[in-house]
Design a protein around this motif. Structure first.
Motif, PDB file in Angstrom:
ATOM      1  N   LYS A   1       0.837  -1.210   0.000  1.00 36.08           N
ATOM      2  CA  LYS A   1       0.000   0.000   0.000  1.00 36.08           C
ATOM      3  C   LYS A   1       0.866   1.252   0.000  1.00 36.08           C
ATOM      4  N   GLU A   2       1.889   1.252   0.836  1.00 42.64           N
ATOM      5  CA  GLU A   2       2.770   2.414   0.913  1.00 42.64           C
ATOM      6  C   GLU A   2       3.580   2.566  -0.379  1.00 42.64           C
ATOM      7  N   ALA A   3       4.041   1.457  -0.947  1.00 44.66           N
ATOM      8  CA  ALA A   3       4.807   1.517  -2.194  1.00 44.66           C
ATOM      9  C   ALA A   3       3.951   2.069  -3.334  1.00 44.66           C
ATOM     10  N   LEU A   4       2.719   1.593  -3.438  1.00 44.76           N
ATOM     11  CA  LEU A   4       1.834   2.072  -4.501  1.00 44.76           C
ATOM     12  C   LEU A   4       1.475   3.541  -4.302  1.00 44.76           C
ATOM     13  N   ARG A   5       1.318   3.947  -3.061  1.00 47.68           N
ATOM     14  CA  ARG A   5       1.053   5.364  -2.791  1.00 47.68           C
ATOM     15  C   ARG A   5       2.229   6.227  -3.248  1.00 47.68           C
ATOM     16  N   MET A   6       3.441   5.776  -2.956  1.00 48.58           N
ATOM     17  CA  MET A   6       4.634   6.529  -3.359  1.00 48.58           C
ATOM     18  C   MET A   6       4.790   6.549  -4.869  1.00 48.58           C
ATOM     19  N   LEU A   7       4.506   5.445  -5.519  1.00 46.65           N
ATOM     20  CA  LEU A   7       4.585   5.404  -6.988  1.00 46.65           C
ATOM     21  C   LEU A   7       3.566   6.338  -7.618  1.00 46.65           C
ATOM     22  N   PHE A   8       2.361   6.352  -7.058  1.00 44.59           N
ATOM     23  CA  PHE A   8       1.309   7.219  -7.590  1.00 44.59           C
ATOM     24  C   PHE A   8       1.688   8.692  -7.426  1.00 44.59           C
ATOM     25  N   GLU A   9       2.210   9.038  -6.269  1.00 45.64           N
ATOM     26  CA  GLU A   9       2.580  10.432  -6.024  1.00 45.64           C
ATOM     27  C   GLU A   9       3.785  10.854  -6.851  1.00 45.64           C
ATOM     28  N   ALA A  10       4.673   9.906  -7.175  1.00 48.53           N
ATOM     29  CA  ALA A  10       5.832  10.231  -8.012  1.00 48.53           C
ATOM     30  C   ALA A  10       5.438  10.518  -9.456  1.00 48.53           C
ATOM     31  N   LYS A  11       4.294   9.978  -9.857  1.00 44.36           N
ATOM     32  CA  LYS A  11       3.726  10.152 -11.204  1.00 44.36           C
ATOM     33  C   LYS A  11       4.664   9.612 -12.271  1.00 44.36           C
ATOM     34  N   GLY A  12       5.689  10.344 -12.624  1.00 43.38           N
ATOM     35  CA  GLY A  12       6.547   9.886 -13.706  1.00 43.38           C
ATOM     36  C   GLY A  12       5.838  10.030 -15.041  1.00 43.38           C
ATOM     37  N   THR A  13       6.545   9.762 -16.097  1.00 39.34           N
ATOM     38  CA  THR A  13       5.975   9.845 -17.444  1.00 39.34           C
ATOM     39  C   THR A  13       5.487   8.469 -17.848  1.00 39.34           C
ATOM     40  N   PRO A  14       4.183   8.303 -18.054  1.00 42.54           N
ATOM     41  CA  PRO A  14       3.687   6.982 -18.461  1.00 42.54           C
ATOM     42  C   PRO A  14       4.360   6.511 -19.747  1.00 42.54           C
ATOM     43  N   CYS A  15       4.600   5.222 -19.830  1.00 42.47           N
ATOM     44  CA  CYS A  15       5.251   4.680 -21.020  1.00 42.47           C
ATOM     45  C   CYS A  15       4.309   4.755 -22.220  1.00 42.47           C
ATOM     46  N   ASP A  16       4.897   4.793 -23.380  1.00 46.84           N
ATOM     47  CA  ASP A  16       4.101   4.749 -24.606  1.00 46.84           C
ATOM     48  C   ASP A  16       3.943   3.279 -24.980  1.00 46.84           C
ATOM     49  N   CYS A  17       2.822   2.696 -24.601  1.00 47.63           N
ATOM     50  CA  CYS A  17       2.628   1.242 -24.743  1.00 47.63           C
ATOM     51  C   CYS A  17       1.506   0.906 -25.707  1.00 47.63           C
ATOM     52  N   THR A  18       1.269   1.761 -26.675  1.00 43.96           N
ATOM     53  CA  THR A  18       0.128   1.558 -27.574  1.00 43.96           C
ATOM     54  C   THR A  18       0.213   0.214 -28.287  1.00 43.96           C
ATOM     55  N   GLN A  19       1.358  -0.076 -28.872  1.00 41.53           N
ATOM     56  CA  GLN A  19       1.507  -1.340 -29.611  1.00 41.53           C
ATOM     57  C   GLN A  19       1.379  -2.549 -28.682  1.00 41.53           C
ATOM     58  N   TRP A  20       1.903  -2.420 -27.481  1.00 44.29           N
ATOM     59  CA  TRP A  20       1.840  -3.497 -26.505  1.00 44.29           C
ATOM     60  C   TRP A  20       0.386  -3.817 -26.141  1.00 44.29           C
ATOM     61  N   LYS A  21      -0.396  -2.780 -25.915  1.00 47.54           N
ATOM     62  CA  LYS A  21      -1.803  -2.985 -25.566  1.00 47.54           C
ATOM     63  C   LYS A  21      -2.586  -3.545 -26.743  1.00 47.54           C
ATOM     64  N   GLU A  22      -2.222  -3.139 -27.925  1.00 47.67           N
ATOM     65  CA  GLU A  22      -2.874  -3.703 -29.117  1.00 47.67           C
ATOM     66  C   GLU A  22      -2.577  -5.196 -29.220  1.00 47.67           C
ATOM     67  N   GLN A  23      -1.334  -5.570 -28.930  1.00 46.95           N
ATOM     68  CA  GLN A  23      -0.973  -6.997 -28.962  1.00 46.95           C
ATOM     69  C   GLN A  23      -1.739  -7.778 -27.899  1.00 46.95           C
ATOM     70  N   LEU A  24      -1.838  -7.214 -26.703  1.00 45.92           N
ATOM     71  CA  LEU A  24      -2.562  -7.884 -25.626  1.00 45.92           C
ATOM     72  C   LEU A  24      -4.035  -8.052 -25.972  1.00 45.92           C
ATOM     73  N   ASN A  25      -4.641  -7.035 -26.531  1.00 44.93           N
ATOM     74  CA  ASN A  25      -6.053  -7.119 -26.921  1.00 44.93           C
ATOM     75  C   ASN A  25      -6.261  -8.135 -28.037  1.00 44.93           C
ATOM     76  N   GLU A  26      -5.288  -8.227 -28.927  1.00 42.60           N
ATOM     77  CA  GLU A  26      -5.365  -9.225 -30.004  1.00 42.60           C
ATOM     78  C   GLU A  26      -5.323 -10.636 -29.419  1.00 42.60           C
ATOM     79  N   TRP A  27      -4.425 -10.860 -28.447  1.00 44.89           N
ATOM     80  CA  TRP A  27      -4.363 -12.172 -27.795  1.00 44.89           C
ATOM     81  C   TRP A  27      -5.675 -12.484 -27.074  1.00 44.89           C
ATOM     82  N   LYS A  28      -6.241 -11.474 -26.417  1.00 47.78           N
ATOM     83  CA  LYS A  28      -7.518 -11.678 -25.722  1.00 47.78           C
ATOM     84  C   LYS A  28      -8.600 -12.136 -26.686  1.00 47.78           C
TER      85      LYS A  28
END
Length: 575
Positions: free
Chosen positions: A338-365
């Motif tokens: 819980k504490e780790a996820l809270r710290m990660l959320f507050e750190a924000k960071g730049t979300p990865c560009d995972c468009t192709q990855w999600k397309e592949q996952l949806n295709e497998w689904k």
């Protein structure tokens, strides 16, 4: 003189530094720990404690076998998040809970187990009903105590609850000799817990969190593996917030189901031996695997040589012993999920560009969903689980034993909420599912509790139907009855050239008559066309119900990663 203290249920809480017996100290301490129910079974060495239970009126549920008591306490702990308390006598009473203690240890359930013991003067003499329960349980408890001085009892009980519920949860055993329980001393429960050698790390190192934030930014194919640690830390909301912030797909372990909503677009389903194709292929292809509260057991990883071969591994866990134990870890993060996820959320960071990855996952689904074939006039177990999900609208607490029915329930019941899935994971304990449902019902008295059981496992603890009869608990027992040890039969078919050695049941009891003997409503269903209506009636029935559902006897659980294979080598992916 100080006024008498009362719990909400009217039980008296005695003030500090009053003289009382060890048994009275125990019950007073349980009240201080806000224990509202005990599961147990009396016997000679623990009788002074049971006399005190009688005097004080603390709620006690009498199991019909000590194994039933310990599994009920596990179910209570899994659903409530509070420690399950089990009280049994010495000798066979204590040894009969060993399986449940081992089960709770490997699945990290907070438990306090109190065993009676023969008098200190005869310990070690092979006295009647003596067993070295401290020695027996040392490898399978987080800690255990044997009380030798009555005035140490309050401190020991307080420490036991602290150890069981902090850090990585687990079972703690208190062995209480009979003469200690009858001796008198002064009750002092206000003392602080002082355990210099036990200081779990709750807050993660911020530099490790920073490394993980940077790794997420750079990743092309990130995946989160959500384990039971997310649930134990109460971090389901934090996980959802972080995932939706970063848009990272989530695989779940068997015990992590419900930590992330099963119907969420970023949910990949369960990973491991009988996990979804998409979840397993995601673990095989990922370049950043973030494990949160999962221990990388063999049923999740498959062959370690093939596990996440392209991935940088980040592992968040409150137990440092788990990090690097099975899988080499690049970014270790020791701390509470819980504490780790809270710290990660507050750190924000730049979300990865995972468009192709999600397309592949949806295709497998889309191309490789879970599947089964409707055949003739036989009831398919997968369809049975789907119907239970539809009729309960995903709102039930579901418990299982271990085996095929367990895997079908994990695959086809979509758990959208935390703490609604109660199963035996690491130890794989037959007989767990039914009594754990009883404990779950006490934890959530207003929720529907459905025990999805195999016909074999149910017979190991079926005597606990007496509790349903006595208290009219509305637990719904759904037997996935294939007249066999289903998973054993499947392995014998696939790996032992169909030599079905002692895995088939040519003769079974009449389960409906068995239920009726306990004054429980019973149905036997063989026609799939009758299943939906009967299930609706059973779930709406006010009291306990047993449904004997005769399913297709030769059905196997797929997909499957065979022993020695990797995630990319699943069998039975398509019909």
């Amino acid at each position: 003189m100080s006024p008498k203290l009362k719990k909400a249920d009217g039980r008296e809480l005695k003030t500090e530094n009053q003289e009382m017996t060890g048994s009275s100290m125990l019950i007073q301490a349980l009240a201080r720990e806000k224990v509202d129910v005990i599961f147990g079974y009396p016997g000679g060495a623990i009788l002074p404690t049971y006399d005190e239970i009688y005097r004080t009126g603390i709620r006690h549920i009498l199991a019909r076998h000590e194994q039933g008591a310990i599994h009920a306490a596990e179910g209570y702990a899994r659903v409530s998040g509070k420690p399950g308390v089990c009280v049994v006598t010495s000798g066979p009473g204590a040894t009969n809970v060993v399986t449940g203690i081992a089960d709770a240890m490997i699945d990290s359930l907070p438990m306090v187990v109190i065993t009676g013991q023969v008098a200190t003067s005869v310990i070690g003499t092979d006295a009647f009903q003596e067993a070295d329960v401290v020695g027996v349980t040392m490898p399978i408890t987080k800690h255990n105590f044997q009380v030798r001085d009555v005035e140490e009892l309050p401190r020991i009980i307080k420490e036991a609850f602290h150890i069981a519920t902090t850090g990585r949860p687990g079972p703690v055993l208190i062995d209480l000799p009979k003469d200690v329980s009858t001796a008198s001393g002064f009750f002092n429960y206000d003392q602080d817990v002082d355990l210099p050698g036990y200081q779990p790390t709750v807050t993660p190192n911020k530099h490790q969190i920073k490394k993980l934030v940077e790794a997420v930014t750079k990743a092309d194919k990130p995946v989160i593996l959500a384990g039971a640690g997310v649930l134990h830390s109460g971090a389901a909301k934090e996980l959802l917030d972080y995932v939706e912030q970063q848009k990272i797909p989530v695989s779940s372990t068997l015990l992590g189901l419900g930590a992330f909503p099963g119907n969420h677009e970023l949910s990949l389903g369960m990973a491991g031996m009988h996990g979804t194709y998409t979840s397993n292929m995601a673990l095989h292809e990922t370049d950043l695997l973030i494990s949160i509260g999962a221990r990388f057991d063999d049923r999740v990883t498959g062959n370690l040589k093939h596990f996440a071969p392209r991935a940088k591994i980040a592992h968040i866990d409150i137990d440092p012993a788990e990090i690097g134990k099975n899988i080499e870890t690049s970014i270790p993060v020791v701390g509470d999920a819980k504490e780790a996820l809270r710290m990660l959320f507050e750190a924000k960071g730049t979300p990865c560009d995972c468009t192709q990855w999600k397309e592949q996952l949806n295709e497998w689904k889309q191309e490789n969903p879970l599947w089964y074939k409707e055949e003739g006039n036989s009831l398919k177990p997968q369809r049975l689980i789907e119907m239970i999900y539809e009729e309960t609208k995903g709102e039930a607490v579901v418990t299982t034993d271990v085996g095929q029915h367990q895997m079908w329930a994990a695959q086809y019941y979509k758990f959208d909420k935390p703490n609604c899935w109660v199963t035996s994971g690491g130890l794989g304990t037959m007989g767990f599912g039914f009594p754990s449902a009883i404990g779950a019902q006490f934890a959530e008295p207003d929720k529907q509790v459905v025990a999805v059981l195999g016909d074999a496992g149910f017979q190991m603890t079926a005597q606990e139907m007496s509790i349903l009869q006595e208290l009219n608990l509305p637990v719904k027992i759904i037997l996935v009855n294939n007249a066999s040890l289903g998973m054993v039969r499947q392995w014998q078919q696939l790996f032992y050239e169909e030599r079905y050695s002692n895995s088939l049941f040519p003769i079974q009891p009449d389960f409906v008559k068995m239920a009726e003997a306990y004054n429980i409503k019973g149905w036997k269903i063989e026609d799939p066309n009758e299943m939906q209506g009967a299930l609706k009636e059973a779930l709406n029935y006010e009291g306990p119900v047993l449904m004997d559902c005769r399913v297709h006897k030769d059905e196997n659980v797929y997909p499957m990663i065979a022993p020695g294979k990797g995630h990319h080598e699943m069998e039975g992916v398509k019909p």
